[in-house]
Design a protein around this motif. Sequence first.
Motif, mmCIF file in Angstrom:
data_model
loop_
_atom_site.group_PDB
_atom_site.id
_atom_site.type_symbol
_atom_site.label_atom_id
_atom_site.label_comp_id
_atom_site.label_asym_id
_atom_site.label_seq_id
_atom_site.Cartn_x
_atom_site.Cartn_y
_atom_site.Cartn_z
ATOM 1 N N VAL A 152 37.485 30.376 40.276
ATOM 2 C CA VAL A 152 36.428 31.373 40.387
ATOM 3 C C VAL A 152 36.907 32.461 41.328
ATOM 4 O O VAL A 152 37.387 32.179 42.427
ATOM 5 C CB VAL A 152 35.123 30.731 40.900
ATOM 6 C CG1 VAL A 152 34.093 31.788 41.227
ATOM 7 C CG2 VAL A 152 34.575 29.757 39.876
ATOM 8 N N ASN A 153 36.771 33.704 40.891
ATOM 9 C CA ASN A 153 37.135 34.865 41.689
ATOM 10 C C ASN A 153 35.868 35.678 41.891
ATOM 11 O O ASN A 153 35.341 36.258 40.954
ATOM 12 C CB ASN A 153 38.199 35.680 40.946
ATOM 13 C CG ASN A 153 38.692 36.863 41.727
ATOM 14 O OD1 ASN A 153 38.430 36.983 42.925
ATOM 15 N ND2 ASN A 153 39.390 37.743 41.044
ATOM 16 N N GLY A 154 35.345 35.676 43.110
ATOM 17 C CA GLY A 154 34.107 36.380 43.389
ATOM 18 C C GLY A 154 34.297 37.477 44.417
ATOM 19 O O GLY A 154 35.008 37.288 45.405
ATOM 20 N N ASP A 155 33.658 38.606 44.185
ATOM 21 C CA ASP A 155 33.699 39.707 45.136
ATOM 22 C C ASP A 155 32.992 39.275 46.426
ATOM 23 O O ASP A 155 32.018 38.532 46.386
ATOM 24 C CB ASP A 155 32.991 40.915 44.522
ATOM 25 C CG ASP A 155 33.173 42.166 45.338
ATOM 26 O OD1 ASP A 155 34.149 42.879 45.086
ATOM 27 O OD2 ASP A 155 32.336 42.425 46.233
ATOM 28 N N LEU A 187 42.487 29.736 33.994
ATOM 29 C CA LEU A 187 41.396 30.577 33.516
ATOM 30 C C LEU A 187 40.712 31.121 34.762
ATOM 31 O O LEU A 187 40.375 30.367 35.668
ATOM 32 C CB LEU A 187 40.384 29.746 32.721
ATOM 33 C CG LEU A 187 40.777 29.285 31.343
ATOM 34 C CD1 LEU A 187 39.751 28.311 30.808
ATOM 35 C CD2 LEU A 187 40.890 30.461 30.409
ATOM 36 N N VAL A 188 40.488 32.419 34.821
ATOM 37 C CA VAL A 188 39.872 33.030 35.990
ATOM 38 C C VAL A 188 38.502 33.562 35.586
ATOM 39 O O VAL A 188 38.391 34.519 34.807
ATOM 40 C CB VAL A 188 40.741 34.174 36.557
ATOM 41 C CG1 VAL A 188 40.075 34.785 37.775
ATOM 42 C CG2 VAL A 188 42.126 33.660 36.901
ATOM 43 N N ALA A 189 37.461 32.924 36.105
ATOM 44 C CA ALA A 189 36.092 33.394 35.906
ATOM 45 C C ALA A 189 35.736 34.250 37.106
ATOM 46 O O ALA A 189 35.813 33.794 38.241
ATOM 47 C CB ALA A 189 35.147 32.214 35.772
ATOM 48 N N SER A 190 35.359 35.504 36.869
ATOM 49 C CA SER A 190 35.150 36.454 37.956
ATOM 50 C C SER A 190 33.723 36.978 37.966
ATOM 51 O O SER A 190 33.067 37.065 36.932
ATOM 52 C CB SER A 190 36.092 37.649 37.805
ATOM 53 O OG SER A 190 37.421 37.237 37.796
ATOM 54 N N VAL A 191 33.285 37.348 39.176
ATOM 55 C CA VAL A 191 32.011 38.035 39.374
ATOM 56 C C VAL A 191 32.316 39.269 40.206
ATOM 57 O O VAL A 191 32.864 39.158 41.299
ATOM 58 C CB VAL A 191 30.986 37.151 40.126
ATOM 59 C CG1 VAL A 191 29.668 37.885 40.265
ATOM 60 C CG2 VAL A 191 30.783 35.832 39.433
ATOM 61 N N ASN A 192 31.989 40.465 39.676
ATOM 62 C CA ASN A 192 32.266 41.670 40.443
ATOM 63 C C ASN A 192 31.095 41.995 41.370
ATOM 64 O O ASN A 192 30.093 41.271 41.409
ATOM 65 C CB ASN A 192 32.623 42.848 39.519
ATOM 66 C CG ASN A 192 31.467 43.279 38.644
ATOM 67 O OD1 ASN A 192 30.352 42.799 38.763
ATOM 68 N ND2 ASN A 192 31.749 44.198 37.740
ATOM 69 N N SER A 193 31.197 43.085 42.103
ATOM 70 C CA SER A 193 30.178 43.420 43.097
ATOM 71 C C SER A 193 28.834 43.779 42.466
ATOM 72 O O SER A 193 27.802 43.706 43.127
ATOM 73 C CB SER A 193 30.665 44.565 43.986
ATOM 74 O OG SER A 193 30.945 45.702 43.192
ATOM 75 N N GLU A 194 28.823 44.161 41.183
ATOM 76 C CA GLU A 194 27.563 44.452 40.485
ATOM 77 C C GLU A 194 26.922 43.195 39.911
ATOM 78 O O GLU A 194 25.861 43.244 39.310
ATOM 79 C CB GLU A 194 27.779 45.476 39.360
ATOM 80 C CG GLU A 194 28.026 46.884 39.849
ATOM 81 C CD GLU A 194 29.475 47.118 40.249
ATOM 82 O OE1 GLU A 194 30.376 46.491 39.623
ATOM 83 O OE2 GLU A 194 29.705 47.879 41.188
ATOM 84 N N GLY A 195 27.592 42.057 40.008
ATOM 85 C CA GLY A 195 27.045 40.804 39.494
ATOM 86 C C GLY A 195 27.374 40.547 38.041
ATOM 87 O O GLY A 195 26.761 39.699 37.406
ATOM 88 N N GLU A 196 28.363 41.252 37.491
ATOM 89 C CA GLU A 196 28.763 41.048 36.100
ATOM 90 C C GLU A 196 29.842 39.968 36.043
ATOM 91 O O GLU A 196 30.685 39.886 36.927
ATOM 92 C CB GLU A 196 29.308 42.353 35.513
ATOM 93 C CG GLU A 196 28.291 43.462 35.478
ATOM 94 C CD GLU A 196 28.909 44.789 35.067
ATOM 95 O OE1 GLU A 196 28.230 45.537 34.362
ATOM 96 O OE2 GLU A 196 30.066 45.050 35.458
#
Length: 143
Positions: A109-112, A63-72
């Motif tokens: 966790v995949n974070g920008d 499962l990949v929980a991501s946060v993009n550069s806008e914080g979504e």
Amino acid sequence: MMAGYQRKRRRKVAEINVVPYIDVMLVLLIIFMATAPLVTQGVKVDLPQASAEPLSADSKPPLVASVNSEGEYFLDNGSVDERKPLMLDELAALVAAELQINPDRPVVVNGDRNVSYDQIVQLMVSLQSAGVPSVGLMTESNE
């Protein structure tokens, strides 16, 4: 007159009284037991012992929980093509439901790189509250 009275000599006691030491040790034990939960706050993360290795091919897809550069926040569970932003509590509920079905499925966790550290920590805390035993962090290879 005093010839019949003999003074008996007392023997010196060579034992150490340990009762005060036991009392002090019990008080210290209580203090350490009360303060230990306050010291160990944070999110548990399994850190690699050596260089990072990719997930093995025979393991379940994570499962990949991501946060993009806008914080979504987003969740990629491998089956949904639609990528819509989620609130943290919605993401935690979806992860908890998936872990009920597949309890040994890995979560990463995949974070920008431009996202704030606080948002990554908030995501990891919500995953921990959803019942995730350990969280992996995704990186890009330098090659």
